[in-house]
Design an enzyme around this catalytic site. Structure first.
Site, PDB file in Angstrom:
ATOM      1  N   GLY A  54       0.719  -1.049  -0.040  1.00 11.38           N
ATOM      2  CA  GLY A  54       0.052  -0.048   0.087  1.00 11.38           C
ATOM      3  C   GLY A  54       0.969   1.246  -0.034  1.00 11.38           C
ATOM      4  O   GLY A  54       1.657   1.223   0.953  1.00 11.38           O
ATOM      5  N   GLN A 197      -6.061  -8.390  -2.805  1.00 11.74           N
ATOM      6  CA  GLN A 197      -6.052  -7.637  -1.694  1.00 11.74           C
ATOM      7  C   GLN A 197      -7.442  -7.237  -1.276  1.00 11.74           C
ATOM      8  O   GLN A 197      -7.800  -6.875  -0.127  1.00 11.74           O
ATOM      9  CB  GLN A 197      -5.086  -6.364  -2.011  1.00 11.74           C
ATOM     10  CG  GLN A 197      -3.650  -6.506  -1.981  1.00 11.74           C
ATOM     11  CD  GLN A 197      -3.326  -6.714  -3.546  1.00 11.74           C
ATOM     12  OE1 GLN A 197      -4.048  -7.385  -4.358  1.00 11.74           O
ATOM     13  NE2 GLN A 197      -2.103  -6.123  -3.795  1.00 11.74           N
ATOM     14  N   ASP A 238      -1.358   4.961  -6.293  1.00  8.80           N
ATOM     15  CA  ASP A 238       0.141   4.439  -5.958  1.00  8.80           C
ATOM     16  C   ASP A 238       1.030   5.749  -6.495  1.00  8.80           C
ATOM     17  O   ASP A 238       2.058   5.979  -6.021  1.00  8.80           O
ATOM     18  CB  ASP A 238       0.357   3.314  -6.540  1.00  8.80           C
ATOM     19  CG  ASP A 238      -0.160   2.286  -5.671  1.00  8.80           C
ATOM     20  OD1 ASP A 238      -1.282   1.943  -6.455  1.00  8.80           O
ATOM     21  OD2 ASP A 238       0.304   1.455  -4.673  1.00  8.80           O
TER      22      ASP A 238
HETATM   23  C1  LIG Z   1      -3.710   3.530   0.047  1.00 10.63           C
HETATM   24  S1  LIG Z   1      -2.958   3.175  -1.363  1.00 10.63           S
HETATM   25  C2  LIG Z   1      -2.907   1.757  -1.592  1.00 10.63           C
HETATM   26  C3  LIG Z   1      -2.714   1.057  -2.987  1.00 10.63           C
HETATM   27  O1  LIG Z   1      -1.711   0.395  -2.948  1.00 10.63           O
HETATM   28  C4  LIG Z   1      -2.014  -0.974  -3.523  1.00 10.63           C
HETATM   29  O2  LIG Z   1      -1.055  -1.504  -4.029  1.00 10.63           O
HETATM   30  P1  LIG Z   1      -0.149  -2.924  -3.634  1.00 10.63           P
HETATM   31  O3  LIG Z   1      -1.259  -3.566  -2.693  1.00 10.63           O
HETATM   32  O4  LIG Z   1       0.673  -3.418  -4.591  1.00 10.63           O
HETATM   33  O5  LIG Z   1       0.903  -2.170  -2.715  1.00 10.63           O
HETATM   34  C5  LIG Z   1      -3.163  -0.722  -4.344  1.00 10.63           C
HETATM   35  O6  LIG Z   1      -2.828  -0.151  -5.781  1.00 10.63           O
HETATM   36  C6  LIG Z   1      -3.920   0.405  -3.526  1.00 10.63           C
HETATM   37  O7  LIG Z   1      -4.941   1.002  -4.229  1.00 10.63           O
END
Ligand SMILES: CSC[C@H]1O[C@H](OP(=O)(O)O)[C@H](O)[C@@H]1O
Length: 348
Positions: A54, A197, A238
């Protein structure tokens, strides 16, 4: 260990004075466990393997990775060691700009005021600042949501919750604020393959707080939105380019296209630290390519033949014209207003 017995609010990254305690997000929802991170190399591995993930959470974790780097550095030349630690942390994941923002901020402080206590204070400020930021995002987002119906049905993609931040969440921060005010009917959570997720993390967060949540397979958004079951979409980010183009979990752009087609407002919720004012558009946002093994099997059960090829980009870029509003801690902006607001907000 069960979550409900451990803590009331979800804090995926915590500092105990000599180590970082991370919620291990690779084993939720079945197992709640924390992992103690004692070295900068362990922190780099935790980010790369998505024990912590995240965008904002990655930034907070990297900040404490820099504190751990100072703790392990040779006293005669800590800055050189810290620069090597910064390079290792930068190489973990390329898309979330919060990672680089936090590392740069910590390096600046280290060069100006070189001490463990000062670095610890800065990382703690980043952590606590992110929680406050998410709460402000939640409040601004609540005001930006459609006035009708009274109780809203929101769709979100992936996890932009407390687990993806220092606490409270960005997209799920808007959900929490709406729920608190009685303005939320239900959240539809895309499961979000391949790392799931949404099904694993967003559902876990909302179930624990008794917020009604329905998990959708990633193929269902068009059907659900097309049948009028969604009043607004709220996702995280992101990296947001200066023109508002937004990189977020793979599949986000498809949801934005569907929302546009059916006239459903599509909001991005993120802190200013996710806005990359140096990028004029989303074309330049680096998209992380992750290992094919993430797609090949779930819990060791093969999902397809062994010798098949995979394409596994972790993110896509939603063009600014598909975005109704970008919710940051200082307000809600149309994509075209973001750059000017950023100049004012961040003095860029
Ligand atoms: C609060 S931003 C979270 C954002 O990050 C996630 O990516 P990952 O799980 O690969 O780190 C996803 O894009 C979320 O929206």
């Amino acid at each position: 260990m069960t979550f409900s017995a451990v803590q009331s609010e979800i804090r995926p990254v915590q500092w105990n004075g000599h180590a970082c305690v991370l919620i291990d997000q690779t084993v939720l929802p079945g197992i709640y466990r924390t992992i103690e991170i004692r070295t900068s190399d362990q922190m780099a591995t935790a980010i790369r393997t998505m024990i912590v993930r995240g965008a904002p959470a990655i930034g907070v974790a990297a900040a404490f990775g820099m504190v751990l780097g100072w703790q392990e550095a040779p006293q005669d030349d800590p800055i050189t060691h810290l620069e090597r630690v910064a390079a290792t942390l930068r190489a973990t994941r390329p898309t979330a700009v919060n990672l680089f923002w936090a590392i740069d901020r910590m390096l600046t402080v280290a060069r100006r005021e070189p001490s463990f206590a000062r670095l610890e204070r800065e990382a703690t400020a980043i952590l606590e600042g992110d929680i406050a930021t998410c709460r402000a995002i939640g409040e601004h987002g609540l005001l930006a949501l459609p006035a009708a119906p009274e109780r809203l049905r929101l769709l979100t993609h992936c996890n932009a919750g407390a687990l993806a931040t220092a606490g409270y969440g960005t997209a799920l921060g808007v959900v929490r604020s709406a729920h608190r005010e009685g303005r939320l009917e239900r959240v539809y959570a895309d499961e979000t393959r391949p790392r799931l997720q949404g099904a694993r993390l967003t559902a876990w967060e909302l179930v624990h707080e008794r917020i009604p949540v329905t998990v959708l397979a990633d193929t269902m958004a068009a059907h659900v939105i097309g049948r009028g079951l969604v009043d607004a979409v709220v996702v995280g980010a992101d990296r947001i380019a200066a023109n508002g183009d937004t990189a977020n979990k793979i599949g986000t752009c498809g949801v934005a296209i569907i929302a546009k087609h059916y006239g459903v407002p599509f909001f991005v919720a993120a802190p200013w630290s996710t806005v990359d004012g140096n990028l004029p558009s989303g074309d330049q946002i680096p998209i992380e390519q992750r290992d094919s093994e993430e797609m090949r099997a779930i819990e060791g059960v093969a999902l397809c033949p062994q010798d098949v090829e995979f394409y596994n980009p972790a993110f896509d870029v939603t063009p600014a014209p598909l975005i109704t509003g970008i919710i940051v801690e200082s307000g809600v902006y149309a994509p075209g207003e973001l750059a000017a607001a950023g100049q004012a907000q961040l003095g860029r």
